[in-house]
Design an enzyme around this catalytic site. Structure first.
Site: not given
Length: 489
Positions: A78, A153, A177
């Site tokens: 990420k 996210s 997330s």
């Protein structure tokens, strides 16, 4: 050579150890797979081909042994996890050209495990969002239906794993997330206990809530990844000095006598009927495996969203002060003086959702409202923690839906922040309490995956994996594949 991109970590490890394939073979196929599917998905912000291939060659020279289960395995990261010599943007214009000079602790652990990072995954800007639509760079699509959001996210982290771009990825979870995109994409995602995994080198959103965790296509793979990234880190003041067990050690399928709680609040108003049905069926599966499942109450859950958005936004408003156009990051050229540098760099560098959270947080911390908002949210947080403690005095685990509905359409909620925030209603209490939570595949609604959330006691990911593995072995949801991975409509 047979396709490698939908194999498990264990299968890939066996092929690497037996020398049927090399790390270079696997990395090449991974990079080709990303190239073939990236236009459809938009999971990656940066693909680091040269660095990945150089690392793969070095790992092949060193040799891959039975004792190193993740050696030679490609991984996606990420883009809020700092990576030396690989751009780290946090999905924001503010950091569009940020090239870090150090690695996050989890990256040190990834390299120690001889894994191969192949690139940085798309995300909501500064991890603020639930659909990966607030990214400055692109909108990621759901692996199962490219007209739907992948969640957020960590949308890129989930979509990439579900579509076979990478077999494992790292995400971060502040209010859901990891779990929400894992649910939307039909994969396994775990938010560890707060303090289990070092946050050093994670670009902070809300420091008391953030936690890094793995996303994979099955439970054992997830446990292997958590083994690799867990552990105390002196660079992180909130890192816990607790021992790290082998999370794969007790994956037997035997959960006889386990006591599982199902909170009535998690199946209430707003939960889609198909999602509710999938969770109730999961409860029956656990019972059939010899566990007891009983209804309980977590009465303060309904205040979780309000408390979370005050606490998270307040912490974000403080953490994001450092992005000022002076030290690093985006700097506006439209300036006459120092004040213009600050104001214009932040106005132009941050997106709408990030500005909204900064404003909410600054308001909540302001002199006249601190007691009414931030202090009260902290008190509600304590009540939510106590609710969990009361249940965990009698039960081993808590189950419920990961999300109230399955994935929604791209653009459907982007202009409705309240609706978007409500998608976190079932996940934020876990972050507020610092507990571990995971999402595993548990069914489908109109062709889209449903996620089952499993919540454990502090530092008891071991029991969560044990139950998740037993459920996985008793069902076939984890074997279903999206069309992009060769599945059927």
């Amino acid at each position: 050579m047979e396709k490698l991109y939908d194999k498990s970590l264990t299968e890939l490890h066996d092929l690497l150890v037996s020398k049927e394939i090399t790390a270079v073979d696997l990395t090449e196929e991974t990079l080709n797979r990303i190239q073939d599917t990236e236009e459809q998905l938009g999971s990656f912000i940066t693909v680091s081909e040269e660095k990945a291939m150089a690392l793969a060659k070095a790992i092949d020279l060193k040799g891959i042994t039975e004792s190193n289960p993740l050696a030679g395995i490609p991984i996606g990261i990420k883009d809020n996890i700092v990576t030396k010599d690989i751009l780290t943007t946090a999905g924001s214009k503010m950091l569009h050209n940020f090239d870090p000079i150090y690695d996050a602790t989890v990256m040190d652990k990834v390299y120690q495990a001889d894994m191969i990072p192949v690139g940085k995954l798309n995300m909501d800007e500064f991890a603020m969002g639930g659909s990966t639509e607030t990214s400055y760079f692109k909108k990621t699509k759901n692996a199962w239906d490219q007209t739907k959001v992948p969640g957020g996210s960590s949308g890129g982290s989930a979509s990439a794993v579900a579509a076979g771009q990478v077999p494992v990825s790292l995400g971060s979870d502040t209010g859901g997330s990891i779990r929400q995109p894992a649910a939307f994409n039909g994969i396994v995602g775990l938010k560890p206990t707060y303090g289990r995994v070092s946050r050093f080198g994670l670009i902070a959103f809300a420091s008391s809530l953030d936690q890094i965790g793995p996303l994979t296509r099955n439970v054992k793979d997830n446990a292997l990844a958590l083994n690799a990234i867990s552990g105390y880190d002196e660079k992180d003041g909130t890192s816990a000095g607790v021992s790290v067990p082998d999370f794969t050690a007790d994956l037997t399928g035997d959960i006889k006598g386990m006591k599982i709680a199902l909170p009535k609040e998690y199946l209430g108003e707003g939960v889609q009927p198909d999602v509710r049905e999938a969770v109730l069926k999961a409860a029956e599966t656990f019972k059939a495996l010899g566990a007891t499942v009983e209804e309980v109450s977590l009465p303060h859950s309904k205040y979780g969203i309000a408390a979370y958005y005050i606490i998270a936004s307040s912490e974000a408003s403080s953490n994001l002060q450092r992005f000022d156009g002076i030290r690093y990051g985006y700097r506006s050229e439209n300036v006459q003086n120092l004040e213009d540098v600050y104001v214009n760099s932040r106005s132009e560098g941050f997106g709408t959702e990030v500005k909204r959270r900064i404003m909410l947080g600054t308001f909540s911390l302001s002199a006249g409202y601190y007691d009414a908002h931030f202090k009260k949210a902290g008190q509600v947080r304590t009540l939510i923690k106590q609710d969990f403690e009361n249940v965990f005095a009698d039960y081993d685990l808590i189950i419920g839906p990961s999300t109230p509905t399955v994935a929604f359409g791209l653009g459907e909620n982007i202009n409705d922040p309240i609706t978007m925030y409500m998608y976190d209603i079932l996940t934020v209490p876990v972050n507020l309490a610092g507990l571990p939570g995971m999402s595993i595949p548990a069914g489908f609604s109109e062709g889209l995956p449903v996620g089952l959330q499993i919540i454990g006691k502090h530092f008891d990911e071991h029991t969560m994996y044990k139950a998740a593995y037993a459920f996985e072995q008793a069902t076939d949801f984890h074997t279903k594949k999206p069309v992009i991975l060769g599945g059927n409509d």
